[in-house]
Write a protein that holds these residues in place. Structure first.
Motif, short mmCIF file in Angstrom:
data_model
loop_
_atom_site.label_atom_id
_atom_site.label_comp_id
_atom_site.label_asym_id
_atom_site.label_seq_id
_atom_site.Cartn_x
_atom_site.Cartn_y
_atom_site.Cartn_z
N LEU A 1 0.83 -1.21 0.00
CA LEU A 1 0.00 0.00 0.00
C LEU A 1 0.86 1.26 0.00
O LEU A 1 0.52 2.26 -0.64
N ALA A 2 1.99 1.22 0.70
CA ALA A 2 2.90 2.36 0.71
C ALA A 2 3.49 2.58 -0.68
O ALA A 2 3.65 3.73 -1.13
N CYS A 3 3.81 1.49 -1.38
CA CYS A 3 4.33 1.62 -2.75
C CYS A 3 3.29 2.24 -3.67
O CYS A 3 3.62 3.05 -4.54
N ARG A 4 2.02 1.89 -3.47
CA ARG A 4 0.95 2.47 -4.28
C ARG A 4 0.85 3.97 -4.07
O ARG A 4 0.36 4.70 -4.93
N LYS A 5 1.30 4.44 -2.90
CA LYS A 5 1.26 5.87 -2.59
C LYS A 5 2.61 6.55 -2.84
O LYS A 5 2.84 7.66 -2.37
N SER A 6 3.47 5.87 -3.59
CA SER A 6 4.78 6.43 -3.95
C SER A 6 5.64 6.74 -2.74
O SER A 6 6.12 7.87 -2.55
N GLN A 7 5.84 5.73 -1.90
CA GLN A 7 6.69 5.87 -0.73
C GLN A 7 8.11 6.30 -1.13
O GLN A 7 8.67 5.80 -2.10
N ALA A 8 8.67 7.24 -0.39
CA ALA A 8 10.03 7.72 -0.69
C ALA A 8 11.06 6.65 -0.33
O ALA A 8 10.82 5.78 0.50
N ASN A 9 12.23 6.73 -0.95
CA ASN A 9 13.33 5.82 -0.61
C ASN A 9 13.65 5.91 0.88
O ASN A 9 13.64 7.00 1.46
N GLY A 10 13.95 4.77 1.48
CA GLY A 10 14.32 4.78 2.88
C GLY A 10 14.01 3.47 3.55
O GLY A 10 13.48 2.54 2.94
N LEU A 11 14.36 3.38 4.82
CA LEU A 11 14.12 2.19 5.64
C LEU A 11 12.91 2.43 6.53
O LEU A 11 12.85 3.43 7.25
N CYS A 12 11.93 1.52 6.47
CA CYS A 12 10.69 1.69 7.23
C CYS A 12 10.34 0.40 7.97
O CYS A 12 10.70 -0.70 7.54
N CYS A 13 9.62 0.54 9.08
CA CYS A 13 9.14 -0.60 9.86
C CYS A 13 7.71 -0.91 9.44
O CYS A 13 6.87 0.00 9.35
N LEU A 14 7.43 -2.18 9.16
CA LEU A 14 6.10 -2.57 8.68
C LEU A 14 5.01 -2.18 9.67
O LEU A 14 3.96 -1.67 9.28
N ARG A 15 5.23 -2.42 10.95
CA ARG A 15 4.20 -2.14 11.95
C ARG A 15 3.86 -0.66 12.00
O ARG A 15 2.71 -0.28 12.20
N ASP A 16 4.86 0.19 11.80
CA ASP A 16 4.61 1.63 11.84
C ASP A 16 3.79 2.10 10.65
O ASP A 16 3.16 3.16 10.69
N MET A 17 3.80 1.31 9.57
CA MET A 17 3.10 1.71 8.35
C MET A 17 1.69 1.16 8.29
O MET A 17 0.92 1.53 7.39
N ALA A 18 1.32 0.26 9.20
CA ALA A 18 -0.03 -0.32 9.19
C ALA A 18 -1.05 0.76 9.49
O ALA A 18 -0.86 1.59 10.38
N SER A 19 -2.16 0.77 8.71
CA SER A 19 -3.16 1.83 8.86
C SER A 19 -3.93 1.71 10.17
O SER A 19 -4.36 2.71 10.73
N ASP A 20 -4.14 0.50 10.67
CA ASP A 20 -4.84 0.29 11.93
C ASP A 20 -3.86 -0.31 12.93
O ASP A 20 -2.69 -0.48 12.62
N GLU A 21 -4.34 -0.61 14.14
CA GLU A 21 -3.51 -1.37 15.07
C GLU A 21 -3.12 -2.68 14.38
O GLU A 21 -3.97 -3.44 13.93
N PHE A 22 -1.82 -2.93 14.26
CA PHE A 22 -1.34 -4.00 13.40
C PHE A 22 -1.98 -5.35 13.72
O PHE A 22 -2.43 -6.07 12.83
N HIS A 23 -2.05 -5.71 15.00
CA HIS A 23 -2.57 -7.03 15.36
C HIS A 23 -4.08 -7.15 15.17
O HIS A 23 -4.62 -8.26 15.19
N ASP A 24 -4.76 -6.03 14.95
CA ASP A 24 -6.20 -6.06 14.70
C ASP A 24 -6.53 -5.96 13.21
O ASP A 24 -7.70 -6.04 12.83
N SER A 25 -5.51 -5.77 12.38
CA SER A 25 -5.75 -5.59 10.94
C SER A 25 -6.11 -6.92 10.27
O SER A 25 -5.73 -8.00 10.74
N GLU A 26 -6.86 -6.84 9.17
CA GLU A 26 -7.21 -8.03 8.41
C GLU A 26 -5.96 -8.71 7.86
O GLU A 26 -5.88 -9.93 7.78
#
Length: 262
Positions: free
Chosen positions: A83-108
Motif C-alpha cells: 500500500l505504501a508503494c501504491r502511494k509512492s513511498q520515498a526511498n528509505g528504511l521503514c518498519c512494517l508495523r509503523d506503516m499499518a493503517s490500523d492497530e497491526f494485530h487487529d488488521s485483516e
C-alpha cells in the motif's frame, strides 16, 4: 581512518564487486547480517497493478510456500508495504508495523496472513526504480528474536546507499535478461479487479470492495471516495450480502478464488 571505518569500506567493496543479481544480493544479505540480526531476506518489486515480482529470498522451500507463494495469491493487496508503494513511498528504511493503517494485530492483513509467518519484526528498504515501480527489500526477525534495536536500525539506515545500488543493479539485470514485460499471470490482477462481482454489485460497491481488498477501513474509504462513513457501511453491508461473504477476510478469500479461476 578508524579501523572500523576501514573494515566497513572493505565489506562494501566486497559486496559491490560481485556480479549483479542473485550473487550480489546474497553478498548484500550477508553484509547486512553483520549490521543487525536478520533471519530472512525477501526482495519484491511492486510494479503498478501487477503481482509482486520476486527477485531474491533466503527462505527454505517450506517457508517460501507461505511467505511468497501464498502472499502472491492475494494477501499482498493488504500489505502495508504494498500500500505504501501504491502511494509512492520515498526511498528509505521503514518498519512494517509503523506503516499499518490500523492497530497491526487487529488488521485483516495480520489476522488472515501475517500471523501465520511466525515473525516478530520486519523492516523494509524502499527503492524507487521508475514511476509507480518500487522495490522493497525486507529484513525479518522470527518470533522470540525481539524487535530490531535502535542501534541496529541506525546502522541499517546508513546502509541505504549500498542497498539502493545493489537493488537497482539487480532490477536492471532482470530486465536485461528478458524480464521487462509483465506476464499474463500478472495482468490477471487488474482484470479480476475490473470484473469482480460484475452483475451482482454496483460500480460504487465495486469501488468500495477494491479498497477493502487493499486493507482500507470504512473511515479511510469514506475519505478516499468523499462520502460519509455511514454510506460506506451501507455499501459494505450490501456488497457482503450480494457476494455471500461476512467479513473482509471472506471478501479477500473470494477475490483470490476469482483470481485463480481466470
Amino acid at each position: 581512518m578508524r579501523r572500523q571505518d576501514a573494515a566497513w569500506t572493505r565489506q562494501v567493496v566486497e559486496v559491490l564487486k560481485q556480479p549483479c543479481g542473485s550473487m550480489q544480493l546474497q553478498s548484500l544479505a550477508r553484509w547486512l547480517q553483520c549490521l543487525g540480526v536478520v533471519d530472512h531476506f525477501v526482495l519484491f518489486v511492486y510494479d503498478g497493478d501487477q503481482k509482486p515480482l520476486l527477485l531474491f529470498h533466503t527462505l527454505s522451500e517450506n517457508l517460501k510456500r507461505i511467505f511468497i507463494d501464498w502472499y502472491k495469491k492475494g494477501p499482498y493487496l493488504q500489505s502495508p508495504f504494498y500500500l505504501a508503494c501504491r502511494k509512492s513511498q520515498a526511498n528509505g528504511l521503514c518498519c512494517l508495523r509503523d506503516m499499518a493503517s490500523d492497530e497491526f494485530h487487529d488488521s485483516e492483513y495480520f489476522k488472515s496472513y501475517y500471523s501465520y509467518l511466525g515473525l516478530n519484526d520486519e523492516l523494509g528498504f524502499f527503492i524507487n526504480l521508475k514511476p509507480k515501480c518500487t522495490a522493497v527489500f525486507s529484513l525479518m526477525k522470527r518470533l522470540g528474536g525481539g524487535n530490531f534495536r535502535s542501534d541496529e536500525i541506525a546502522l541499517l539506515n546508513n546502509a541505504l546507499p549500498v542497498v539502493d545500488s545493489v537493488v537497482q543493479a539487480a532490477w536492471h539485470e532482470h530486465r536485461r535478461i528478458g524480464g521487462a514485460s509483465a506476464s499474463e499471470n500478472d495482468k490477471k490482477v487488474t482484470e479480476t479487479f475490473e470484473c469482480f462481482g460484475r452483475g451482482l454489485i454496483t460500480q460504487r460497491e465495486r469501488e468500495v470492495a477494491k479498497l477493502l481488498l487493499r486493507g482500507h477501513s470504512s473511515l479511510a474509504i469514506s475519505q478516499l471516495l468523499n462520502i460519509s462513513n455511514g454510506t460506506v457501511k451501507v455499501h459494505r453491508r450490501n456488497l457482503y450480502e450480494k457476494l455471500g461473504v461476512r467479513s473482509q477476510s471472506d471478501l479477500l478469500g473470494l477475490f483470490i478464488r476469482c483470481l485463480e479461476s481466470i
